[in-house]
Scaffold this active site. Structure first.
Site, short mmCIF file in Angstrom:
data_model
loop_
_atom_site.label_atom_id
_atom_site.label_comp_id
_atom_site.label_asym_id
_atom_site.label_seq_id
_atom_site.Cartn_x
_atom_site.Cartn_y
_atom_site.Cartn_z
N ALA A 178 0.83 -1.21 0.00
CA ALA A 178 0.00 0.00 0.00
C ALA A 178 0.86 1.26 0.00
O ALA A 178 0.47 2.29 -0.56
CB ALA A 178 -0.94 0.00 1.20
N THR A 179 2.02 1.19 0.61
CA THR A 179 2.92 2.35 0.62
C THR A 179 3.27 2.74 -0.81
O THR A 179 3.24 3.91 -1.18
CB THR A 179 4.19 2.03 1.42
OG1 THR A 179 3.82 1.73 2.78
CG2 THR A 179 5.17 3.19 1.41
N ASN B 201 -5.37 4.07 10.81
CA ASN B 201 -4.69 2.87 11.29
C ASN B 201 -4.38 2.91 12.79
O ASN B 201 -4.15 1.87 13.39
CB ASN B 201 -3.41 2.63 10.50
CG ASN B 201 -2.55 3.87 10.43
OD1 ASN B 201 -2.97 4.91 9.91
ND2 ASN B 201 -1.35 3.79 10.97
N GLN C 250 -6.57 -0.06 5.65
CA GLN C 250 -7.08 -0.49 6.95
C GLN C 250 -8.57 -0.82 6.92
O GLN C 250 -9.09 -1.41 7.87
CB GLN C 250 -6.79 0.62 7.97
CG GLN C 250 -6.59 0.20 9.38
CD GLN C 250 -5.48 -0.83 9.59
OE1 GLN C 250 -5.77 -2.00 9.84
NE2 GLN C 250 -4.24 -0.43 9.50
N CYS D 141 4.04 1.59 12.45
CA CYS D 141 4.90 2.43 11.61
C CYS D 141 5.55 3.55 12.39
O CYS D 141 6.43 4.23 11.89
CB CYS D 141 4.09 3.03 10.48
SG CYS D 141 3.05 1.81 9.67
C1 LIG Z 1 -0.46 -0.62 6.82
C2 LIG Z 1 -0.90 0.64 6.19
C3 LIG Z 1 -0.20 1.18 5.09
C4 LIG Z 1 1.04 0.55 4.55
O1 LIG Z 1 0.78 -0.67 3.98
P1 LIG Z 1 2.01 -1.56 3.42
O2 LIG Z 1 1.34 -2.58 2.59
O3 LIG Z 1 2.68 -2.07 4.63
O4 LIG Z 1 2.87 -0.65 2.64
C5 LIG Z 1 -0.67 2.33 4.54
N1 LIG Z 1 -1.76 2.95 5.01
C6 LIG Z 1 -2.45 2.47 6.05
C7 LIG Z 1 -3.67 3.19 6.53
C8 LIG Z 1 -2.04 1.30 6.68
O5 LIG Z 1 -2.72 0.84 7.74
#
Ligand SMILES: *Cc1c(COP(=O)(O)O)cnc(C)c1O
Length: 392
Positions: free
Chosen positions: A75-76, A155, A183, A328
């Protein structure tokens, strides 16, 4: 030593057994290892077939068509590609971006990068309940605004933003609307069409899929093109070059398929677990719920405790795998900016615990968590545990 009780599903989820099985088949079937770009032979076509099946599962979960979903590593990366890619591609028509202070660092740092490139970034504060007022977004849009990025579910505190209302405002104005749904996708229905979402980020590892894969939804009619972050291939329309990892994306597809069948019953069960924990600890004096008590997701409960030190609280809770703030931000010494944004003091922001629940969570684990929490808070305050429950 026994393992702590895992209550950190907002950080990551374990891989579902069916997901692991379908991934393993991609790795071991002797006809599936091909490169999906090699459409001229059966090996490539078989990989491609599985990948397109997976793309359809992701699309179904969010009310999209499969052609509008592209694979990323997480997601990043999806957040970065959406925000940096869209802002840079549309820079000629405006250089103003709107986001919120409670966003994930993947969004905030991408916006900060754009700020350094000469874009103007407005960071809206959330209110004391953690909610972004859609009217505030409307009042901040200018002729130069090309992009608005607001997450669906936070999150750290689990607050749900009214993305449908914000989407409608952006659509009427002509700005693109990006939503980080990492999330929420596992727990709340998403419909990119009725919610006027132009771009949406997903993460497999937050929905019982594997780590190392995510997806970005793009409304191709409105988002004609993004400036890619990487170069070197025509995969994913050239927006995300590199050989598509068949087993990873198929795992994400299966995870999405399961979420769609399980969401209603699963969310109901997890809501009951969350409420059970709050019933067990919410009556302790000086235990405060962080974030709105109504507009929130089922799998996150974030509390602050008055009169105790954050570090001692977390040391005391070492039999529970929980988070301070989010996974994070725990490496930072700084207290959570999201909690400070709610108006919590430094002490309350530090003495906070994020409990998060998932499919494997049991009532017995919840009861152990409330008993542990009650005992630790009482001990740190130098008083004997007050409830009968605490002596069980
Ligand atoms: C976990 C999370 C991310 C990052 O996701 P990854 O797949 O670890 O990069 C980004 N945004 C939110 C809201 C998250 O909870």
């Amino acid at each position: 030593m026994t393992k702590p009780v895992y209550l950190d599903y907002a950080a990551t989820t374990p891989v579902d057994a069916d997901v692991a099985r379908i991934m393993n088949a991609c790795l071991t079937d002797d006809d599936a290892f091909g490169n999906s770009s090699s459409g001229q032979h059966a090996f490539g076509r078989e990989a491609g077939k599985r990948i397109e099946w997976a793309r359809e599962q992701v699309a179904k979960l969010i009310g999209a068509t499969a052609e509008d979903v592209i694979w990323t590593s997480c997601a990043t990366e999806a957040d970065n590609l959406a925000i940096v890619g869209a802002a840079q591609f549309r820079a000629a028509s405006g250089r103003h971006i709107i986001t919120a202070a409670s966003e994930h660092p993947a969004v905030l740092d991408a916006c900060q990068h754009l700020d350094q490139q000469g874009f103007e970034v407005t960071i809206l504060p959330a209110d004391a309940r953690g909610i972004i007022d859609p009217g505030r977004v409307a009042g901040t849009l200018t002729d130069a605004t090309t992009l608005v990025s607001i997450m669906h579910v936070n999150n750290e505190i689990g607050v749900v933003q009214d993305i449908g209302a914000i989407g409608a405002i952006c659509r009427a104005h002509g700005a693109l609307f990006h939503v980080d749904a990492a999330q929420s996708a596992c727990h709340l229905p998403i419909d990119v069409v009725s919610q006027s979402i132009d771009m949406l980020s997903l993460s497999a590892q937050k929905m019982y899929g594997p780590k190392g894969v995510g997806a970005l939804y793009l409304n191709r009619e409105r988002v004609r093109r993004l400036e890619p972050l990487m170069f070197g291939g025509s995969q994913e329309g050239g927006l995300r070059p590199g050989t598509v990892p068949t087993h990873q994306v198929v795992g994400m597809g299966e995870a999405c398929r399961i979420v769609l069948t399980d969401m209603q019953a699963g969310s109901k069960r997890i809501t009951a677990l969350r409420d059970r924990l709050w019933a067990g600890i919410g009556d302790i004096p000086g235990v405060l719920l962080n974030g709105d008590s109504e507009q929130r997701v089922c799998h996150i409960l974030n509390v602050s405790v008055t009169g105790v030190e954050g570090e001692s609280l977390h040391f005391g809770l070492r039999d529970l795998a929980v988070s301070a703030g989010s996974a994070c931000t725990t490496l930072d010494a700084a207290p959570s900016a999201v909690l400070r944004g709610l108006g919590r003091s430094d002490q309350l922001a530090r003495a906070s615990v994020r409990f998060s629940f998932g499919r494997p969570t049991t009532e017995a684990e919840i009861d152990f968590a409330s008993e542990t929490f009650r005992n630790v808070v009482a001990k740190l305050r130098g008083i004997a545990p007050t409830s009968a429950q605490a002596n069980v």
